[in-house]
Design a protein around this motif. Structure first.
Motif: not given
Length: 414
Positions: A228-234, A325-326, A348-352
Motif C-alpha cells: 500500500g505504501f508504494c501505491a499511495v506514494f505514487a 492496489v489499496v 491504513a496508518t501506513i498508507t496515510y
C-alpha cells in the motif's frame, strides 16, 4: 441482523443472512464510501478560501494540512475498539456523522492554531470512519465470495468527484465556504445515516477480548502495508505534482496541466469501478503485479517525456496501475488475522503516512535535483508493487470460493 466473531474459528451467528440482505448491505456500504469521498472532495475545492479566511501563508497552510494525516494516524488504532464496544453498525453511524459534520470546522478557523486543531479533528474522524467502513466492506466481500473492494473504493472516488464538482460550483458563485460546508455536511449526514441502516451489524463475541486502545500493527499488516505504501506514494506524487510537472518541465499551459491531474483522478475512479472483474478473474497477486508493470511503464513515460501528451499518457497509466492496489491491501488485511479492524487500521496508518510523506519528499528531491529525478523515485516504488505483491496471496487463498447465494448463509457452529 447481527453477527459475532470468534477468535478460535470462522464467523458464527444465530442469524441467517439471505442473499437479498447481503446485496442490500453491499449497496449500503458502497453508499457510505461515496459519502466519505464526497466530504473529501467538498473540502479540497475550498482550500484557497480557507487559506484566505485563516490568513495563513502557503507554508503555514501546508503545516496545518499535515495535521489531517496526523489526526488520522493517531485515531485509526481506536477504531477497532469502538467497533468492538458498540457493534459495527452503531460505530459506523456515529463515526460517519462525526466525519460529515467535521467538514464545517476548517471553514470556521480564524487563524493557524485553530486551523491545525480543526484539521486534526477532521483527520481523526476521517480515519476512524475509514477503518470501520473498510472492515465492513471486507465482511460483505467474504459473504459474497468475490472481490468488491475495488468497486467500493471506486464509489469513494466517484463521491469525491461529485463533492469537488459541487465545491467548484460554490467557489465559482463566490459562496462563503461556511455556508457551503454547512449545507454539504447536512445533506451528507442524512445520506450517511440512512445508508448505515442497512450495513451489516457485526457484534463481538461474548468471550472475545476487546482489542487494545493502541497497538503496533501486526506483522501481516506491516507486510501488506508495504504494498500500500508504494501505491499511495505514487498516487500522492501524481495528484500533487502532475500539474507542476507538466507546467514547469514541459512548459504546458495551466489549463492543460490541470487537465492532467483531473484525467489521473478519472482514470483511477474508472479503474476501481471495473477493477473487481479483473481481480475475480486473475486474483489479487497477479492483478497487483500487472498494475505494477503498468505503473512503472507510466513512470518511464513521465521521466522520458519531451511532449505533454506523452507525460499525460504516463500519468494515466500510473493511475490505471495503482488504482486497485489499496482496496486489495485492505481486503487482504481484513483476512489476515482474527481482528480485521485492527489489521486494516495498521495498513491504513501506513498508507496515510505514505500519502503524507510523498508530496514533501518529492519536493525535497526536486529542490536538490529535479522533478524528473523525483519521478524516477516514484517509478522505482511503482515497480516495487511487482516485487511485493506476493504478500497478498494469503488473502486470495483464504477467500471463500463459493457462490454468492451460498455465501449469504454464515457457517453455524455448536
Amino acid at each position: 441482523m447481527g453477527r459475532t466473531r470468534n477468535r478460535e474459528g470462522p464467523t458464527v451467528s444465530d442469524v441467517v443472512y439471505t442473499p437479498a440482505e447481503v446485496r442490500r448491505a453491499r449497496y449500503a456500504v458502497a453508499a457510505v464510501f461515496a459519502v466519505h469521498g464526497a466530504v473529501t472532495g467538498s473540502f479540497a475545492t475550498r482550500v484557497p478560501w480557507i487559506q484566505d479566511h485563516a490568513s495563513v501563508s502557503a507554508g503555514q497552510l501546508g503545516f496545518a494540512l499535515a495535521f489531517t494525516a496526523f489526526g488520522a494516524s493517531c485515531s485509526m488504532p481506536l477504531a477497532a475498539r469502538v467497533s468492538h464496544r458498540f457493534g459495527s453498525r452503531t460505530a459506523l453511524r456515529a463515526l460517519i456523522v462525526m466525519w460529515t459534520l467535521s467538514l464545517v470546522l476548517p471553514a470556521l478557523a480564524p487563524n493557524l492554531y485553530t486551523l491545525c486543531l480543526a484539521m486534526f479533528v477532521y483527520g481523526a474522524s476521517a480515519g476512524m470512519a475509514d477503518v470501520v467502513m473498510n472492515a465492513l466492506g471486507v465482511e460483505v466481500e467474504n459473504l459474497l465470495g468475490k472481490s468488491i473492494m475495488s468497486g467500493l473504493h471506486g464509489m469513494w472516488s466517484a463521491g469525491a468527484l461529485i463533492g469537488s464538482a459541487g465545491g467548484t460550483l460554490a467557489a465559482h458563485l463566490g459562496a462563503d465556504a461556511r455556508v457551503h460546508f454547512a449545507l454539504a455536511a447536512a445533506c451528507l449526514t442524512v445520506l450517511g445515516v440512512l445508508a448505515c441502516q442497512w450495513v451489516l451489524d457485526v457484534q463481538a463475541g461474548a468471550d472475545e477480548e476487546p482489542p487494545p486502545r493502541f497497538a503496533l500493527p501486526p506483522k501481516s499488516a506491516l507486510l501488506i502495508g508495504t504494498v500500500g505504501f508504494c501505491a499511495v506514494f505514487a498516487e500522492g506524487a501524481s495528484l500533487d505534482w502532475s500539474a507542476v510537472y507538466l507546467k514547469d518541465r514541459l512548459d504546458s499551459s495551466a489549463g492543460l496541466a490541470a487537465a492532467c491531474t483531473t484525467g489521473f483522478m478519472l482514470t483511477m475512479a474508472v479503474a476501481r469501478i471495473v477493477g473487481d472483474a479483473v481481480v475475480n478473474r486473475f486474483g489479487s497477486v497477479r492483478t497487483v503485479r500487472l498494475g505494477g508493470v503498468l505503473a512503472a511503464g507510466g513512470g518511464l513515460l513521465i521521466v522520458l517525456a519531451e511532449h505533454p501528451a506523452v507525460a499525460m499518457a504516463g500519468f494515466a497509466l500510473m493511475g490505471l496501475g495503482i488504482a486497485v492496489v489499496v482496496p486489495l491491501c485492505f481486503a487482504a488485511a481484513g483476512r489476515s488475522g482474527p481482528n480485521p479492524s485492527q489489521a486494516i487500521a495498521g495498513v491504513a496508518t501506513i498508507t496515510y503516512t505514505s500519502g503524507l510523506v510523498a508530496p514533501s519528499l518529492l519536493g525535497g528531491v526536486a529542490q536538490a535535483t529535479s522533478l524528473m529525478v523525483s519521478f524516477v523515485l516514484v517509478t522505482v516504488l511503482a515497480g516495487g508493487l511487482v516485487a511485493f505483491a506476493g504478500v497478498l496471496r494469503a488473502g486470495d487463498r483464504d477467500r471463500p470460493k463459493v457462490s454468492p447465494a451460498a455465501a449469504a448463509v454464515p457457517e453455524r457452529r455448536p
